[in-house]
Each structure stands twice: as structure tokens, then as C-alpha cells.
Design a protein around this motif. Structure first.
Motif, PDB file in Angstrom:
ATOM      1  N   ARG A  19      34.149 -14.298  27.679  1.00  0.00           N
ATOM      2  CA  ARG A  19      32.953 -14.433  28.501  1.00  0.00           C
ATOM      3  C   ARG A  19      31.910 -15.198  27.713  1.00  0.00           C
ATOM      4  O   ARG A  19      31.498 -14.754  26.638  1.00  0.00           O
ATOM      5  CB  ARG A  19      32.402 -13.070  28.905  1.00  0.00           C
ATOM      6  N   SER A  21      28.064 -16.832  27.451  1.00  0.00           N
ATOM      7  CA  SER A  21      26.693 -16.630  27.926  1.00  0.00           C
ATOM      8  C   SER A  21      25.825 -17.785  27.455  1.00  0.00           C
ATOM      9  O   SER A  21      26.070 -18.357  26.392  1.00  0.00           O
ATOM     10  CB  SER A  21      26.108 -15.320  27.391  1.00  0.00           C
ATOM     11  N   ARG A  71      24.942 -16.009  37.335  1.00  0.00           N
ATOM     12  CA  ARG A  71      23.665 -16.166  36.644  1.00  0.00           C
ATOM     13  C   ARG A  71      22.765 -14.974  36.911  1.00  0.00           C
ATOM     14  O   ARG A  71      22.864 -14.330  37.961  1.00  0.00           O
ATOM     15  CB  ARG A  71      22.975 -17.469  37.031  1.00  0.00           C
ATOM     16  N   THR A  77      19.676 -16.700  32.436  1.00  0.00           N
ATOM     17  CA  THR A  77      20.974 -16.717  31.750  1.00  0.00           C
ATOM     18  C   THR A  77      22.096 -17.037  32.732  1.00  0.00           C
ATOM     19  O   THR A  77      22.084 -16.543  33.867  1.00  0.00           O
ATOM     20  CB  THR A  77      21.236 -15.371  31.066  1.00  0.00           C
ATOM     21  N   TYR A  79      26.444 -17.207  32.971  1.00  0.00           N
ATOM     22  CA  TYR A  79      27.652 -16.669  32.358  1.00  0.00           C
ATOM     23  C   TYR A  79      28.880 -17.425  32.872  1.00  0.00           C
ATOM     24  O   TYR A  79      28.869 -17.955  33.984  1.00  0.00           O
ATOM     25  CB  TYR A  79      27.814 -15.188  32.695  1.00  0.00           C
ATOM     26  N   GLN A  81      32.829 -16.226  33.027  1.00  0.00           N
ATOM     27  CA  GLN A  81      33.936 -15.315  32.755  1.00  0.00           C
ATOM     28  C   GLN A  81      35.225 -16.107  32.883  1.00  0.00           C
ATOM     29  O   GLN A  81      35.502 -16.683  33.938  1.00  0.00           O
ATOM     30  CB  GLN A  81      33.926 -14.160  33.750  1.00  0.00           C
TER      31      GLN A  81
END
Length: 120
Positions: A19, A21, A71, A77, A79, A81
């Protein structure tokens, strides 16, 4: 000025998950689209996934069904995955954000990149 800081890259075996970030900070009024790109050795940088401020997403065909972008607008932020990773996913992954500053100027920003290596 706006900074994008990525985290979460690393080494994983084929079939594994990671994951990523990316947190944006600085003089931010709003963040429009955010996305993840990747660049493998000897290849051009390519779009992996993108997400609008409203949550609409699009993906490269090669990652559809395996990767999910999301997000958190409150945290500025985004992300990524990544599941069912394979060696072809090995690359430096870059975060990108289209940001409107508090001075109402809009620029495209990039993170420093994070390495993802998938071993077979």
C-alpha cells in the motif's frame, strides 16, 4: 510551495500486496486530481491510476482489478492499494497532484518516487 511525500514502497514476492501513501502539504487551497505513475528501467513513465476530487477513478488496463486508488481529502492524502503484484509491476512509483494554492495558482506537483520491487 507544495510538497508531496510518498511512503510504502519496498520489496515483495509475486502475489503479495503493498500500500502506497502520498501526503500533500504546504500552501494548499484545494487538490484537484491526484494520481500514481510508475517508471520501470528503460521505459517511459506511465499512468497507473488517477482519482478526481469527487472520487471518480481510472486505471491502466494492466492494473485493473488488482490496484485500488483512494484518497482522504481531509488529510490531503492519496493511497494506492496494490494486490496480486507481479514482477512486471516493478518500478519507481510517483505521486502526482494538481493543486490550487492559497494564492489561487494551479500547478502540477510530483513526489520524489518510491521503489516497488516484486520478486518472482
Amino acid at each position: 510551495q507544495v510538497q508531496l511525500v510518498e511512503s510504502g514502497g519496498g520489496l515483495v514476492q509475486a502475489g503479495g500486496s503493498l500500500r502506497l501513501s502520498c501526503a500533500a502539504s504546504g500552501s494548499i487551497f484545494s487538490i484537484n486530481a491526484m494520481g500514481w505513475y510508475r517508471q520501470a528501467p528503460g521505459k517511459q513513465r506511465e499512468l497507473v491510476a488517477a482519482i478526481t476530487s469527487g472520487g471518480s477513478t481510472n486505471y491502466a488496463d494492466s492494473v485493473k482489478g488488482r490496484f485500488t486508488i483512494s484518497r482522504d481529502n481531509a488529510k490531503n492524502t492519496v493511497y494506492l492499494q496494490m494486490n496480486s503484484l507481479n514482477p512486471e509491476d516493478t518500478a519507481v512509483y510517483y505521486c502526482n497532484a494538481d493543486v490550487t494554492s492559497r494564492r489561487y495558482l494551479t500547478y502540477d506537483y510530483w513526489g520524489q518516487g518510491t521503489q516497488v520491487t516484486v520478486s518472482s
